[in-house]
Design an enzyme around this catalytic site. Structure first.
Site, PDB file in Angstrom:
ATOM      1  N   GLU A 108     -15.781   4.100  -2.987  1.00 14.34           N
ATOM      2  CA  GLU A 108     -17.086   3.270  -1.586  1.00 14.34           C
ATOM      3  C   GLU A 108     -17.314   3.617  -1.248  1.00 14.34           C
ATOM      4  OE1 GLU A 108     -14.025   1.754   0.955  1.00 14.34           O
ATOM      5  OE2 GLU A 108     -15.208   1.134   2.232  1.00 14.34           O
ATOM      6  N   ASP A 167     -12.950  -6.786   2.786  1.00 19.39           N
ATOM      7  CA  ASP A 167     -12.185  -6.310   3.801  1.00 19.39           C
ATOM      8  C   ASP A 167     -12.155  -6.748   4.436  1.00 19.39           C
ATOM      9  OD1 ASP A 167     -11.048  -3.438   3.102  1.00 19.39           O
ATOM     10  OD2 ASP A 167     -13.162  -2.388   2.929  1.00 19.39           O
ATOM     11  N   GLU A 197       1.061  -1.378  -0.288  1.00 20.74           N
ATOM     12  CA  GLU A 197       0.010   0.017  -0.098  1.00 20.74           C
ATOM     13  C   GLU A 197       1.362   1.054   0.219  1.00 20.74           C
ATOM     14  OE1 GLU A 197      -3.750   0.492   2.407  1.00 20.74           O
ATOM     15  OE2 GLU A 197      -2.107   1.824   3.955  1.00 20.74           O
TER      16      GLU A 197
END
Ligand code: ZN
Length: 392
Positions: free
Chosen positions: A228, A330, A159
């Site tokens: 999202e 998730d 990330e």
């Protein structure tokens, strides 16, 4: 509803045929079949796939076959295409998206993320029978742990977050150095290294463009959280709302683009790398067209979306434009567990007749593999039944 190997469900083989039936049966070839059965033949100490057929007709043709109820589905291995294993010690709580992001930051600052949490997440995944995973990684120790796991495959995405343009080059070089080191640890058949620019709003445009261009040249799998929360449209289209305030407070370089987050990625050239796009709830038909043209796979996380009040994923719109969809849980912070078959059950409940159950099963298998750049598995006649799992 964890998945279990076929052998575990049907028991030790004898000189017999077994008819394993389920609401949906999928061998990875063509479309999943409704109310079907897998005819298994005992041979050489194991079970082999003899045929996949209509349940009732096959039961009449082979009355001697021992019937075994496979519950909802029999399929090749399912994929959890999006999770954050290092957040596995975060307490699940339904809360608005903005409050959730604050909780994630606080949890990280309190030292709750890292290898110990990821170990618990890996153990949980395996308990659910899942070994193909797309994980977002923020700790080099977790990356190394995933790359050396002998049972796991999929992608560990490193990330990258970088709010300000002035730090873009430094962040890019840091990511490039770390990823090069991780890639040296890749093993054939094991987990691959990927890259995850966090979101279109938490990565400054220059950094986002550099990361996407580099991933494209290097053939690195790419995953981005997009559309999202409705707050993303509020920010991009109108420059207002909680996200706009939060980004301003952090001195972010990302400015409201005047277009949707998906169109923003397209305009920056990011979609040319065909990234896997996670969530994609608050989208227009034009956005879906852009995604279809890019050939990106979309990862659907319905329980997380419900818990964070993000809205309902437009399943039919993606089906209309033939976009490949996968499933992910998730993190444990926004999902009660890491069982991806429960995501499928949640999607079935949320979408009702708008989503065909066979398409849901296909998404969890074929879509999941595609999201991670893996060849979707197929179990052919004459092949071992070990290639199939039972959802029960
Ligand atoms: Zn996520």
């Amino acid at each position: 509803m964890p998945v279990r190997p076929v052998g575990e469900v049907v028991g030790a083989p004898g000189a017999e045929r077994v008819l394993l039936h389920a609401e949906v049966v999928y061998d990875g070839i063509g479309l999943p079949r409704p109310d079907a059965a897998v005819l298994l033949q005992a041979r050489e100490g194991g079970y082999w796939l003899s045929d996949v057929r209509d349940h009732a007709a096959t039961a009449r043709t082979f009355p001697e076959a021992r019937a075994v109820d496979g519950g909802f589905a029999v399929s090749p291995p399912v994929v959890n295409a999006h999770t954050h294993l290092d957040l596995s010690d975060m307490a699940f709580e339904a809360s608005p998206y903005a409050a959730f992001m604050e909780r994630v930051i606080a949890h990280g600052r309190a030292g709750g993320r890292g290898l110990a949490a990821a170990e618990r997440g890996i153990a949980e995944l395996k308990r659910h029978g899942v070994t193909v995973v797309g994980d977002i990684v923020t700790d080099p120790a977790v990356m190394r742990r995933l790359l050396e796991d002998p049972d796991l495959t999929g992608v560990a995405y490193w990330e990258v977050i970088g709010l300000r343009d002035e730090e873009a080059d430094e962040r890019f070089e840091e990511a490039r150095r770390l990823v090069a080191g991780f890639r040296a640890l890749e093993r054939p058949g094991g987990v691959r290294v990927g890259l995850s620019p966090h979101t279109p709003h938490t990565v400054a445009p220059r950094l986002l463009q550099r990361l996407a261009a580099w991933a494209r040249v290097e053939g690195l799998p790419l995953a981005i959280h997009v559309a999202e929360s409705p707050l993303e449209n509020d920010f991009h289209l109108h420059g207002r709302g909680a996200l706009a305030e939060w980004l301003a407070a952090f001195g972010a370089s990302v400015a409201p683009s005047g277009v949707s987050p998906v169109r923003y990625l397209y305009d920056l050239g990011v979609l040319e790398a065909a990234p896997t796009l996670v969530h994609m709830v608050n989208v227009s038909e034009e956005d879906v067209r852009l995604v279809a043209r890019a050939g990106s796979v979309v990862v659907h996380c319905p329980r997380s979306n419900a818990a964070l009040g993000c809205g309902t994923f437009p399943w039919q719109l993606y089906a209309k434009h033939s976009v490949e969809v996968a499933f992910g849980t998730d993190s444990r912070g926004s999902s009660p567990d890491l069982d991806v078959t429960r995501e499928v059950a949640a999607a079935r409940e949320a979408h009702g007749e708008r989503a065909n159950v066979r398409a849901l099963v296909r998404a969890a298998v074929k879509g999941g593999h595609r999201a991670l750049g893996l060849m979707p598995p197929q179990v052919r006649r004459g092949g071992g039944a070990d290639g199939l799992v039972v959802w029960c």
